[in-house]
Every structure is written in structure tokens, then in C-alpha cells.
Design a protein around this motif. Sequence first.
Motif, PDB file in Angstrom:
ATOM      1  N   ASP A  44      38.552  39.685  43.878  1.00 20.82           N
ATOM      2  CA  ASP A  44      37.525  39.837  42.844  1.00 20.82           C
ATOM      3  C   ASP A  44      38.194  39.918  41.474  1.00 20.82           C
ATOM      4  N   VAL A  45      38.130  38.827  40.709  1.00 20.92           N
ATOM      5  CA  VAL A  45      38.767  38.775  39.394  1.00 20.92           C
ATOM      6  C   VAL A  45      38.091  39.734  38.430  1.00 20.92           C
ATOM      7  N   ASP A  46      36.767  39.879  38.514  1.00 21.42           N
ATOM      8  CA  ASP A  46      36.051  40.791  37.625  1.00 21.42           C
ATOM      9  C   ASP A  46      36.510  42.229  37.831  1.00 21.42           C
ATOM     10  N   MET A  47      36.797  42.594  39.060  1.00 23.54           N
ATOM     11  CA  MET A  47      37.257  43.945  39.364  1.00 23.54           C
ATOM     12  C   MET A  47      38.637  44.190  38.756  1.00 23.54           C
ATOM     13  N   GLN A  48      39.498  43.180  38.854  1.00 24.71           N
ATOM     14  CA  GLN A  48      40.819  43.298  38.227  1.00 24.71           C
ATOM     15  C   GLN A  48      40.687  43.432  36.714  1.00 24.71           C
ATOM     16  N   GLU A  49      39.798  42.659  36.122  1.00 32.64           N
ATOM     17  CA  GLU A  49      39.592  42.728  34.678  1.00 32.64           C
ATOM     18  C   GLU A  49      39.056  44.097  34.271  1.00 32.64           C
ATOM     19  N   GLU A  50      38.182  44.667  35.097  1.00 33.15           N
ATOM     20  CA  GLU A  50      37.649  45.999  34.820  1.00 33.15           C
ATOM     21  C   GLU A  50      38.779  47.033  34.824  1.00 33.15           C
TER      22      GLU A  50
END
Length: 404
Positions: free
Chosen positions: A140-146
Motif C-alpha cells: 500500500d503506497v498510500d500507507m507508506q506515504e502516510e
Amino acid sequence: MSVNQLEEYRERIRTELDRVMDFWLKYSHDTIYGGFFTCIGRDGKVYDELKYVWLQGRQVWMYCRLYRTVERFRKPEILEAAKAGGAFLRKFARVANSSSLWKCAFCLTRDGKAVKIQRTIFSECFYIMAMDELSRVVGDVDMQEEAEQMMDQLIHWVREDSSALGRPQLPGDTPTNNMAVPMMLLCLVQQLMEGRGQEVVQKYKEMGAWCVQQILQHVQRGGTAILESVSLEGKELPGCQGRLQNPGHALEAGWFLLQYYAQHGNEELQWTAINKFMELPYQHGWDKEHGGLFYFLDVDGYCPTQLEWNMKLWWPHCEALVAFLMAYSQTKKSVLLERFSQVYQYTFSHFADAENGEWFGYLNQEGNVALDFKGGPFKGFFHVPRCLYMCERMLDNLLGNKDS
């Protein structure tokens, strides 16, 4: 020390890690509201339903790390529990009406309502650890960005403006460099950089170096002591606060520094990590009468004001096992393996519960169980399994057998 002895250590550690995992899989999952129970008695019964964000994040991280890197833990139930824990954190941990979008609660009700906020960065630290490690497992790229966005906020709070944490600036309160802060930020830098591309590495390179320098400021008294808190200029503070030593924190900082050395080089840093952050707390902190590490010490020999100062807690012994085995792995100096062996013998004969599984966390000075629960507001699925996991992997490498 013989290869047979190392193999015996590995077998016991591997078996213990499996037993600890079984305990938390069996007793800690909240299948109704999500997340994890952590207030768990010696026999697995839940005695309080409050959920502590530090421990929620740590358990997600630990499940994901074991699932991702150890073949025998690549089980659907572990992955699903990690995902459920991550979902609970993302839904409830961040407090919407706080002074910052990124501020996390310290404690939640079973169904996710905020109970308490701390004026520190540590709930957020373990949120970041959880999100980054979970993002690696589920892609999950969004989770990493978060995770990276929250890290940026933490760096701002620590290095530029801490007012959003809600701690008032009182005229008599001297700003301090508490070792836990740069230690935790260095841990996060290493977490976020692991296996990532050069863009992420470059983003956090300067931060990692800053953390190391902040940690090194705690070498005081002409190199003869590691003090828990110093001034922002790296000077000793007056009174009890300035004289306080925490052997467990010093040992943990030592292996953080060894990890940094392994990634970046610098033999002087390796020497300091071993001879200052490991040897000094061991020499000063080991109870020569009863065995085990004291929780707190006063560098001048006064009685520490912390009521639990002479207790033996689980986590400093976990950090000592990791520290001395890592130091031996890097240097092959036999004295470091002897240190590991001594801590190992004490730890496994006093903390591990052969009857019910998992470890007791709190012993009195004589080494008898003082508090018999397996989990509480500060003890969850983290220090014990992280220690066992890391020691098993280091022993695998020393024995030339990575099949775990």
C-alpha cells in the motif's frame, strides 16, 4: 564457546519465540472491535479492555516483520490480524480535535474512543513503524506515504517547534535532550530507509546523522557514564534528573548505533557503541548479588527517586541480549559472547513462564515475580518477540544456517 552451545541458544530462542507468538495469537485479538487487548493476565485472561496506541502499533509492526521475513510465520492468521490492527489504528488513533492532524492518542477505549493524549511523540512513533511495515506487506503506497508524512511532522516537533504537543513552556523547566527521543527517531529513520530507493535514503540521511550525534551527547563524566538526560548543549543537568542512568536505554541505544555503523561505517562509532553504551551500563547496572540489571541508577550512588529503581524488568534484559549478541557478531570478541551468555542465563531462568507461555515483566531485586500479568499498559507484543527474532537471526548467521 562451542558451536553446540550456540545451537542450544538458537533452539531455545526459536522455541520461545513460537510460544510467545502462540500466546498473543490466542489471547490478544479483539474480533469484535479490532485491534489488540494488551492487559492480559498470566493465564491469558483479559483484565482491562483499554487499548494503548504504543502497543497497538508495536504489535502490528511485529506481526508484519515476522510475516515478511520468517517463513514459518507466513500464515494467513498473522497477516489478517496485522491488517485488522492497522485498520483500527488508522480509524481511531489520530485525534481529530487535537492541535495537530497528526497527534495520536495514548490510550483508547475498546471501541476506539480517545481516553488520554500524551505530550510526547511516542504514540506517533509507533504509528509510523506500524504503517511503514504494514505497507511493505500489503503493498500500500498510500500507507507508506502516510508514515513519511507523520515522520515529517515528528521531525518538525523535535527540531523546530514543539508547541503542538501541548506542553507549556514553564520558566523553571530546562529544555533537555532525553535519550529516548533521538533513539526513537533513529529507529524510525532506519525503518523508513530499509530497502527503499535513493530518494528516501537521501531524505533521511541527515536526520540519521543528527540522531547519532544527539545520542552521543549522553556519554558524560569524561566517558565514564551514560546519562539519560542532558541539556540541549550536551552538558550534565543538575540534581536527580541529571544523575539518572537507565541501563536498558543505554544498551538499546548501543545496538541502534551498531546498526547505524553496519550501514554507514565508522569504526570509532562501533567502539563507542560497545565500550560506552554496552560495557558501562553492564558494569554499573548488573546486580552482583542477585543477578539481573537494575532499572535505574544514580551516577553518584544516591538512591534513585524512582520507586521501581531496583526492580528487574523484562525489556532491559531483552535489549542486553540483542546488544551483546550483535556486538559479538560484528567483532567476534569472546568477552561479548560471555556477556550475552550471562544475561541469557538470568533472563530465561527468571522471566520465561514455562507453564502458561510468554514472559513475566516485573521482578523484584531478588528475581522473584512481583507483577504476574503478561501484558499491561507498557508491556505488549514487542520487546520479547523482537529480541527473540533478532537473536535467532543473528545466531542463524553465526552458524551459517539461515533456514528458519
